[in-house]
Structure formats: structure tokens, C-alpha cells
Design a protein around this motif. Sequence first.
Motif, PDB file in Angstrom:
ATOM      1  N   GLY A   1       0.817  -1.205   0.000  1.00  0.00           N
ATOM      2  CA  GLY A   1       0.000   0.000   0.000  1.00  0.00           C
ATOM      3  C   GLY A   1       0.854   1.260   0.000  1.00  0.00           C
ATOM      4  N   VAL A   2       1.850   1.280   0.895  1.00  0.00           N
ATOM      5  CA  VAL A   2       2.720   2.463   0.988  1.00  0.00           C
ATOM      6  C   VAL A   2       3.402   2.736  -0.345  1.00  0.00           C
ATOM      7  CG1 VAL A   2       4.880   3.285   2.018  1.00  0.00           C
ATOM      8  CG2 VAL A   2       3.115   2.272   3.464  1.00  0.00           C
ATOM      9  N   LEU A   3       3.872   1.639  -0.984  1.00  0.00           N
ATOM     10  CA  LEU A   3       4.601   1.812  -2.236  1.00  0.00           C
ATOM     11  C   LEU A   3       3.672   2.018  -3.426  1.00  0.00           C
ATOM     12  CD1 LEU A   3       7.292  -0.970  -1.712  1.00  0.00           C
ATOM     13  CD2 LEU A   3       7.580   1.491  -1.456  1.00  0.00           C
ATOM     14  N   GLY A   4       2.521   1.372  -3.382  1.00  0.00           N
ATOM     15  CA  GLY A   4       1.674   1.347  -4.568  1.00  0.00           C
ATOM     16  C   GLY A   4       0.605   2.425  -4.611  1.00  0.00           C
ATOM     17  N   LEU A   5       0.101   2.841  -3.429  1.00  0.00           N
ATOM     18  CA  LEU A   5      -1.015   3.797  -3.432  1.00  0.00           C
ATOM     19  C   LEU A   5      -0.690   5.115  -4.144  1.00  0.00           C
ATOM     20  CD1 LEU A   5      -3.116   3.698  -0.152  1.00  0.00           C
ATOM     21  CD2 LEU A   5      -3.851   3.381  -2.521  1.00  0.00           C
ATOM     22  N   PRO A   6       0.479   5.716  -3.885  1.00  0.00           N
ATOM     23  CA  PRO A   6       0.793   6.964  -4.603  1.00  0.00           C
ATOM     24  C   PRO A   6       0.732   6.783  -6.115  1.00  0.00           C
ATOM     25  CG  PRO A   6       2.335   6.629  -2.819  1.00  0.00           C
ATOM     26  CD  PRO A   6       1.535   5.373  -2.923  1.00  0.00           C
ATOM     27  N   LEU A   7       1.185   5.605  -6.562  1.00  0.00           N
ATOM     28  CA  LEU A   7       1.154   5.329  -8.000  1.00  0.00           C
ATOM     29  C   LEU A   7      -0.295   5.287  -8.490  1.00  0.00           C
ATOM     30  CD1 LEU A   7       2.839   4.553 -10.470  1.00  0.00           C
ATOM     31  CD2 LEU A   7       2.605   2.175  -9.791  1.00  0.00           C
ATOM     32  N   VAL A   8      -1.151   4.609  -7.710  1.00  0.00           N
ATOM     33  CA  VAL A   8      -2.568   4.533  -8.071  1.00  0.00           C
ATOM     34  C   VAL A   8      -3.177   5.943  -8.105  1.00  0.00           C
ATOM     35  CG1 VAL A   8      -4.831   3.670  -7.352  1.00  0.00           C
ATOM     36  CG2 VAL A   8      -2.804   2.211  -7.137  1.00  0.00           C
ATOM     37  N   GLY A   9      -2.813   6.742  -7.085  1.00  0.00           N
ATOM     38  CA  GLY A   9      -3.322   8.106  -7.032  1.00  0.00           C
ATOM     39  C   GLY A   9      -2.926   8.904  -8.260  1.00  0.00           C
ATOM     40  N   LEU A  10      -1.679   8.724  -8.664  1.00  0.00           N
ATOM     41  CA  LEU A  10      -1.174   9.446  -9.835  1.00  0.00           C
ATOM     42  C   LEU A  10      -1.940   9.029 -11.093  1.00  0.00           C
ATOM     43  CD1 LEU A  10       1.191  11.397 -10.585  1.00  0.00           C
ATOM     44  CD2 LEU A  10       2.449   9.368 -11.283  1.00  0.00           C
ATOM     45  N   LEU A  11      -2.110   7.710 -11.236  1.00  0.00           N
ATOM     46  CA  LEU A  11      -2.804   7.205 -12.430  1.00  0.00           C
ATOM     47  C   LEU A  11      -4.263   7.667 -12.449  1.00  0.00           C
ATOM     48  CD1 LEU A  11      -1.336   3.594 -12.658  1.00  0.00           C
ATOM     49  CD2 LEU A  11      -0.738   5.608 -14.000  1.00  0.00           C
ATOM     50  N   GLN A  12      -4.854   7.752 -11.241  1.00  0.00           N
ATOM     51  CA  GLN A  12      -6.269   8.138 -11.155  1.00  0.00           C
ATOM     52  C   GLN A  12      -6.449   9.594 -11.572  1.00  0.00           C
ATOM     53  OE1 GLN A  12      -7.230   9.505  -7.511  1.00  0.00           O
ATOM     54  NE2 GLN A  12      -9.068  10.357  -8.467  1.00  0.00           N
ATOM     55  N   ARG A  13      -5.419  10.432 -11.333  1.00  0.00           N
ATOM     56  CA  ARG A  13      -5.509  11.848 -11.690  1.00  0.00           C
ATOM     57  C   ARG A  13      -4.921  12.145 -13.068  1.00  0.00           C
ATOM     58  NH1 ARG A  13      -6.474  15.195  -7.222  1.00  0.00           N
ATOM     59  NH2 ARG A  13      -6.248  16.967  -8.610  1.00  0.00           N
ATOM     60  N   THR A  14      -4.460  11.112 -13.750  1.00  0.00           N
ATOM     61  CA  THR A  14      -3.838  11.339 -15.050  1.00  0.00           C
ATOM     62  C   THR A  14      -4.867  11.785 -16.091  1.00  0.00           C
ATOM     63  OG1 THR A  14      -2.205   9.649 -14.553  1.00  0.00           O
ATOM     64  CG2 THR A  14      -2.472  10.237 -16.865  1.00  0.00           C
ATOM     65  N   PRO A  15      -4.608  12.893 -16.764  1.00  0.00           N
ATOM     66  CA  PRO A  15      -5.523  13.354 -17.820  1.00  0.00           C
ATOM     67  C   PRO A  15      -5.337  12.522 -19.083  1.00  0.00           C
ATOM     68  CG  PRO A  15      -3.645  14.839 -17.627  1.00  0.00           C
ATOM     69  CD  PRO A  15      -3.431  13.767 -16.612  1.00  0.00           C
ATOM     70  N   TRP A  16      -5.973  11.339 -19.088  1.00  0.00           N
ATOM     71  CA  TRP A  16      -5.726  10.384 -20.167  1.00  0.00           C
ATOM     72  C   TRP A  16      -6.062  10.958 -21.537  1.00  0.00           C
ATOM     73  CZ3 TRP A  16      -2.716   6.672 -18.780  1.00  0.00           C
ATOM     74  CH2 TRP A  16      -2.733   6.211 -17.461  1.00  0.00           C
ATOM     75  N   SER A  17      -7.114  11.810 -21.585  1.00  0.00           N
ATOM     76  CA  SER A  17      -7.568  12.294 -22.896  1.00  0.00           C
ATOM     77  C   SER A  17      -6.499  13.179 -23.558  1.00  0.00           C
ATOM     78  CB  SER A  17      -8.874  13.060 -22.746  1.00  0.00           C
ATOM     79  OG  SER A  17      -8.727  14.058 -21.750  1.00  0.00           O
ATOM     80  N   SER A  18      -5.823  14.001 -22.723  1.00  0.00           N
ATOM     81  CA  SER A  18      -4.836  14.910 -23.306  1.00  0.00           C
ATOM     82  C   SER A  18      -3.423  14.349 -23.221  1.00  0.00           C
ATOM     83  CB  SER A  18      -4.884  16.269 -22.591  1.00  0.00           C
ATOM     84  OG  SER A  18      -4.555  16.092 -21.230  1.00  0.00           O
TER      85      SER A  18
ATOM     86  N   PRO B   1       0.253  21.120 -13.555  1.00  0.00           N
ATOM     87  CA  PRO B   1       0.323  19.763 -13.009  1.00  0.00           C
ATOM     88  C   PRO B   1      -0.048  18.691 -14.027  1.00  0.00           C
ATOM     89  CG  PRO B   1      -1.520  20.984 -12.071  1.00  0.00           C
ATOM     90  CD  PRO B   1      -0.704  21.964 -12.851  1.00  0.00           C
ATOM     91  N   GLU B   2      -0.923  19.023 -14.983  1.00  0.00           N
ATOM     92  CA  GLU B   2      -1.317  17.997 -15.959  1.00  0.00           C
ATOM     93  C   GLU B   2      -0.108  17.543 -16.770  1.00  0.00           C
ATOM     94  OE1 GLU B   2      -2.840  20.921 -15.709  1.00  0.00           O
ATOM     95  OE2 GLU B   2      -4.747  20.350 -14.780  1.00  0.00           O
ATOM     96  N   ALA B   3       0.686  18.524 -17.220  1.00  0.00           N
ATOM     97  CA  ALA B   3       1.877  18.170 -17.993  1.00  0.00           C
ATOM     98  C   ALA B   3       2.844  17.368 -17.126  1.00  0.00           C
ATOM     99  CB  ALA B   3       2.559  19.424 -18.512  1.00  0.00           C
ATOM    100  N   ALA B   4       2.977  17.802 -15.860  1.00  0.00           N
ATOM    101  CA  ALA B   4       3.884  17.102 -14.951  1.00  0.00           C
ATOM    102  C   ALA B   4       3.447  15.652 -14.776  1.00  0.00           C
ATOM    103  CB  ALA B   4       3.935  17.813 -13.599  1.00  0.00           C
ATOM    104  N   ILE B   5       2.124  15.475 -14.581  1.00  0.00           N
ATOM    105  CA  ILE B   5       1.613  14.115 -14.376  1.00  0.00           C
ATOM    106  C   ILE B   5       1.821  13.279 -15.632  1.00  0.00           C
ATOM    107  CG2 ILE B   5      -0.493  12.769 -14.035  1.00  0.00           C
ATOM    108  CD1 ILE B   5      -1.458  15.082 -12.218  1.00  0.00           C
ATOM    109  N   ALA B   6       1.532  13.873 -16.784  1.00  0.00           N
ATOM    110  CA  ALA B   6       1.669  13.125 -18.032  1.00  0.00           C
ATOM    111  C   ALA B   6       3.101  12.640 -18.209  1.00  0.00           C
ATOM    112  CB  ALA B   6       1.265  14.000 -19.216  1.00  0.00           C
ATOM    113  N   MET B   7       4.074  13.520 -17.940  1.00  0.00           N
ATOM    114  CA  MET B   7       5.472  13.115 -18.112  1.00  0.00           C
ATOM    115  C   MET B   7       5.879  12.101 -17.046  1.00  0.00           C
ATOM    116  SD  MET B   7       7.509  16.465 -19.450  1.00  0.00           S
ATOM    117  CE  MET B   7       6.716  17.709 -18.460  1.00  0.00           C
TER     118      MET B   7
END
Lengths: 275, 244, 346
Positions: free
Chosen positions: A18-35, A233-239
Motif C-alpha cells: 500500500g505504501v509503495l503502490g497507493l501513490p502510484l494509483v493516485g497518480l494514475l487516477q488523476r492522469t488526464p488520459w484524454s490529453s 500539473p497535468e503536464a507534470a503528471i503526463a510526463m
Amino acid sequence: MSRRPPVGVLAMAGVAIGVLGLPLVGLLQRTPWSSLGATLGEAATLEALRVSAVVSLAAAAVSVMLGLPLAWVLARLPFRGRALVRAVVLLPMVLPPVVGGIALFFALGRRGLIGRALQNGFGVDTLIGTTAGAVIAAAFVAMPFFVITAEAGLRQLDPRLESAAATLGAGRWTVLRRITLPLLAPSLAAGATLSWARALGEFGATITFAGNHPGRTRTLPLAIAQANEAGQPEAAIAMSVLLIAVSLVVLVGLRHRWLAPRRRWPEPSQEIPSP
Amino acid sequence: MPPRTLGALAGALAWLAAGCGGAGETTVAVYAAASLSEAFEDLAARYEAANPDVEVRLNFAGSARLAAQIGAGARADVFASANGATMGRVAAEGRTAAPPALFARNRLALVVPAGNPGAVTGLRDLSDDSLVLAVCAPEVPCGALARAVLADAGVDADADTAETSVRAVLTKVMLGEADAGLVYATDVAAGGDKVAAVPLGPQTRFNDYPVAAVSDRAVAAHFMDFVLGPDGRRILSDHGFGTP
Amino acid sequence: MSIHAEIQATVGGFAIRAAFDAPAGTCTAVVGPNGAGKTTLIHALAGLVALERGKIVLAGQVVDDPARRRRVPPERRPIALHSQHNLLFPHLSVADNVAFGPRCSGLAARAARRRAEEWLEKVGLAEAAGLRPAQLSGGQAQRAGLARAAACQPEVLLLDESLAALDAETRTDVRHLLADLSATRVLITHDPVEARLLADQLLVMETGEIVQAGAPEEVAANPRTPWTAGLLGVNLLSGRAAGTEVALDCGLALTTATPMTGPVLVAFSPAAVTLSTAEPHTSARNTWEAEVGRVQPEGDRVKVFLGPPAPCRVWVTPQAVGELGLEAGSRCWASLKATELTVRQA
């Protein structure tokens, strides 16, 4: 064959995941997939990806070339102060990378310990804004990972095998090439992969020592930080997703060969009968 | 475990825990742009001296990062930004409790290492490619200002590094690794005798700092009044900030 | 290819001092209790242990001479070493292990491979060529290790307990193989029979020094220390077996407990023989009358040499000597239980 571990162990392992994986899940959940495609297709992103690839691979190569002799000395050569040397070698792992970057200035910078020699001998005026500077910064933080892995591998190696090769007529280089290096290969590969991964994610020492110059020192982590500071942040997340994807592909791809160091030779299972 | 070890361990734990307890009855969380660091530390000390029952908790970072933190729901009371655009985004998200007010003005400064090894005499010299030039990234306020000023002067300068923080620019000049850097006028003092400012002449472009309460607590408005009041103006002026 | 060795060396605080010569093509067996320094001796010859003092000459080539600061590294000495730990290279196939030495000597890959296959065939491991060392049993690994050393075709072959892990039958085959080699051999062994069968010269080492050296029969007949007496003193007679009956070459027939056929060696301890003045009527299957040779006190016991028909040594108490009137030229009866006999294929 294998017994189930106690419930407590399973629970703690779950927490660790959880400690290692949750941040990753959070990041993916906020990823602007469309753009995502549009952001990643931008020339600046691709340029940062290219710089990252060049810098991280070069830093891993430097780590292996210089780190292997160092690991050999640490593992095989008994000398006074070896513990101190080993601690110094591992220091970049605990040093904040920004401090590492400034320390590199004090060594290689214009007013650094050998800065003048660099300028006179090699015509290197400054490493700011140069890919060489970025490689040096990344290798500084990445090499310890290779050195400790390679040293551990060397320590596990039975030195009697090398002696045995010598009694069969193998000179130093033959022993190194045909015995030591092949036996060490899993450790070396794991160490090289770890140091490459560390170099890929390197930020602090790079931006401090080599600066942030598009096409030369602006790696993906620097581009991500810049996008974040700039309120994008969107660009940051995408990269970041791109960085994670590249890392995962490589780490998963190498896992079977190196990262889970299974024996490369089979266990004794099919004994042939005595004649 | 021997008793002495236990005692030492307990002492260490008590020391570690000491920083965690709250001291004042009321706290006010102030998020301020990194370039305001020294000025706001002074402001906070003066404010706490005048209001002994209030503790000021400062959080310094780049304006954009602070805005992102506030947007993500951080419990801030006051936000002091280094530029209007960032404050505008926070206001647009409906996070501000009152309209922002401009409270400080900063202008660009050209700094060189002590002794000026690159013999820089003005903005025009920055077009020399052999010079190592450090500026802020265009996405952060000091970088936007630097590029605007260079464009006004008609100077085509290729920066060797685009830093995400003005203090990183200053550090590279202080270390003598960069021959010149474009920073805020208020940063020159932080460089001490390791840097010297090259006069730029009269300027037309400035960076104006807005401040706003981002919570409806009374203490937030009270601290804002202090920043905008005579004491606040004097402290900001002492640190080199102008008045908008 | 002769060996001339004067060795003074220290490993881990343990010092050895040993000097011996071995003529070309001979086999020297080194025996002694655990920790006597046998392996250090062999490692000094191989160049894995540096001399502090002394000199090693292999076929006229000085390979170690600290006084003249001369030291040839292991790979440039005309030797090959097989250790009891085998130390096969785990990442190479059995065939590649055996081909390793020939490759190092400059042989082309194909020729080296062929030589490896020849040697694997000789030690009975032809089918194991493609396996990894981890897939071999202990005995197979030992044979592979031996083949690897022998395939170097060294002028001096150093063998550190090379037969220890082999079963009786394979052991005989490998012993014959070793006996046929033209290399000068130095062999460490714990097996007194092996030592006496293979060696032209026996070195007995105890606490870092050679305490006795000589032809095996000579050493066995006149052991100088209790350890030598206990281990090497066994009586060894050759003959032909047919079932449990063994017709000794000296003419006597013995009954054994182990059925075998063909040429064999019969071993028994000097303590296993009982002497009496009249023909004994005991459960012992083997009795014979013999002439007493020498009578030699040895500590708290007396060693009696019996003459034909079965020359052997017998330990008796000093009282028994008087009671039985044992002296050179007198006659007595010997009896020996079948179960006290160890029979080996020759």
C-alpha cells in the motif's frame, strides 16, 4: 513445499504494498488520459525523454566502468581505512542530491579543486548546461548502487574457483574473462540496472550542478519539476506517467534475467546413473 | 535493556516529540513565495511580538507550488504570491476569502560574482555566448520578468540554465559557476559580498506581489492588515521591496 | 620431470617445513592426520601458497625461490591441481570444465573439446559431458574434477584426496588410471591401501613436518609414530578370489566374509591376529603355522614378524611373548577371523 507465512507477515506485506503502490494509483487516477497523447507528443517532452535516455544510460555505463574496479578493490584488497572508503563511496546515497550538486561544484566547478586543471587541460570552462555535466551528476548519485551490488557479488564468489582456474593454466585476464565475470554477471546486471534506474530518476544533483538546459540537461525529471513549478500539473503528471512506463517496461523486462537472481544453472535433479 | 539505555531512549523520544506539540493558542498559516522568505520571517516575528497569543506558521515555496497545495485543500490562512497570474488561479478556484491586494513590488537585478570575472557591464553583454548565464525558467515569475526585460532591451541572450527558483540562480552566481544571473533586486542582499549588482538603469517592468486571505478566520484578515499596514510596509522596504 | 622441494610456508598462522625429492614419472603419496599440513604442501607446489624460505624446482625450472625473489605464478608452472572440493566451474558444462585447461594451454576449441571427451570417457563420464556440475553426484563431480586436471597433461599432477568420494569399484578403475599416467604425481590420501598401491614414495606428515619418508612397504614395516603405525601398519597380501575363498600369491588360502572374483588385496590389522603354541580350536576360519621372524618391542606392545607362508605383522602383549616363548626362529600358530579381513579388488 512452501508454507504459508503467518498472518502478521502477510498483513505487514500488504501495508508495504500500500505504501509503495497507493501513490502510484493516485497518480494514475488523476492522469488526464484524454490529453495525455498530446502532451507526450510535444517536441519538448520527446526532447526531455531523449536527454533522459542518453544521460541515464551514459551514467550507468560510467558507473559500471569505474564502479567495477572500485568494487573489486573494496571486496578483495585488504587495506587500512577500507571501512571509511566504503562509507565515503556510499555517501551519495544519503546525501541530499542538491548538496551533492553543490559538492560537485566544489570539486569540478570553475573554482573547484580540479576546476582549473579541467580548464587548462581539457578546455572545459563550465559543465553548466552540458550533457557531460548531467552525466557526471547522475553517475555521482547512481554509482554507489552499482558498487554495493557488485561488491556483494564479489564477496559471494568462491575465490577458490579462481585459484583452481590458475592451477589449470589460466592467467589473470583469462580468469577474469572466463571465470570471474561470468560468475559475477547476475550481480553486475542487477547493479547496472539499479544504477540506471537511479540515474533515470535523478533530479537534485543534475539541476544544481548541470543546470536546466533544454536538449542538453533537461531530463524528464527536470521537465516534470519545471511543469509543476509553472502550475502545469497535468503536464507534470503526463510526463511522470511516461517516466513510470519506461521504467516499468525495462524493470519488468529484465526481471526474469537478472533482478530475481535465480540460479542460472539448474539444481541437481536429473542425476545420470553411475556407469 | 539496562536502565541507563532506557533513560537515554526516553530522553531522545521526548526531544523528538518536543517539536510536535502546539505552543500558541491560535495559529495563522501563512503561505508565501520563496522570494519573500527573509521579509516574512521578520514580519512574523514582529507580528508575534505584538500578538503574543498567536503563532505564525510559515510555508515558503515557489508561488505555483503553493497555489497547487492550496488547490489540493491545504489549511492555509494567508497566501502571498510572487505574481498576479498565480493568485488569479487561486481566486478563480474560489479559494480566496477576500479580494487580493498588491503589497510589494520587485524589480529585476543583474548580478555577477564578486570581482566580475565575465566583465559584465550591462544587459547588452549577455548576448555573448561564451558567458555562462543563469536565469529563471520562463514558467516561473522571475523568468517571465527576465525575458520581458531582455526583450525590451533587444538583447538575444541564450541562458545556459533555466532554474525553477530564483535562489538557485543566485547560488550559481555566488559559487562563481555562472558569470551572470538575473534575479530579483531583493535577492542581491542575500548574496552578501559574494555577488555584486550591475546597475540596469531606470526600469519599466516590475513584479507586483498580491496577498489574500484564503480562510475566513479572523486571524487571517488580521495578519493581512498587518502586512498592508505601516509596520509591514517598513519591513518590506527594509528588505528592498518597493510599493506598487 | 623431477621435483625438488624445500618448503617453509605459513598459512593462517600454521607453519609447515618439508623437504623431499621425487624422480620423474613417480608417484609420491602424502599421508598424515587431519591438519598435518598436507594441503598446504601441495598448494606450495602449485604456487597458491608462497614460500617464506626454501626452494621448489620442477624439472630443473626454479618456480619458487624467495631468497632470489623468484616466484612463478600457478598458471605458468607445469602443474595441474585437483582438489578434494573439485571446484568445478558452475557456469560451464562438464565438458567445458574439462576443456578449460587445454584451452588455456593454447589448444583450439575443437581440439580441446576432443581431449575433454577423451578424458571424460576414461573416467566413465562420457554421457555427462553436457551437464552442469550441479547435476552431478559427489562421485561424478570428483571424476570430472580429476579429468579436468589430467586433461591439462601436466608434467606434475597434484591430487588432494582425489579418490575420497568414489565408490569401491570406480575407485579401482580410477586408481588404475592414475597408475598409468606418465606425469610425476603427488597425491594426498587418507587411505593406506591406496597409498601403498600407488606410491613409489611415501611421505608421512604430522604437525607441519615430514616425520618419515621412504618406500611404502618400508614405512609400513617400520612406522616411526603411533599414527603411522595405526594407519599404515595394516598387513596387505595379494591373491585371487573365488567367492569367499582367496588363494594368496604366497600359497596360503584364506576365507573371507566378502565374496569376490579375480585379483584382490586382503588387508587386516596386526591386532586382529591371535598367536598360540598349539593348533588352535577356535571359531576363527583361518589358521596356519608360521615361523617367527623378528620380535620387536614397540612401546607397551610387541610387534612380531611372521615368516612364510603368509608374511605379516602381529601385535601381542609383552606377557604373551614370554608365555608363548616367541623368539626369532621359533614356530607358532596364527588364527584370524574371516570378518577381520578387508577384501579389495586389485
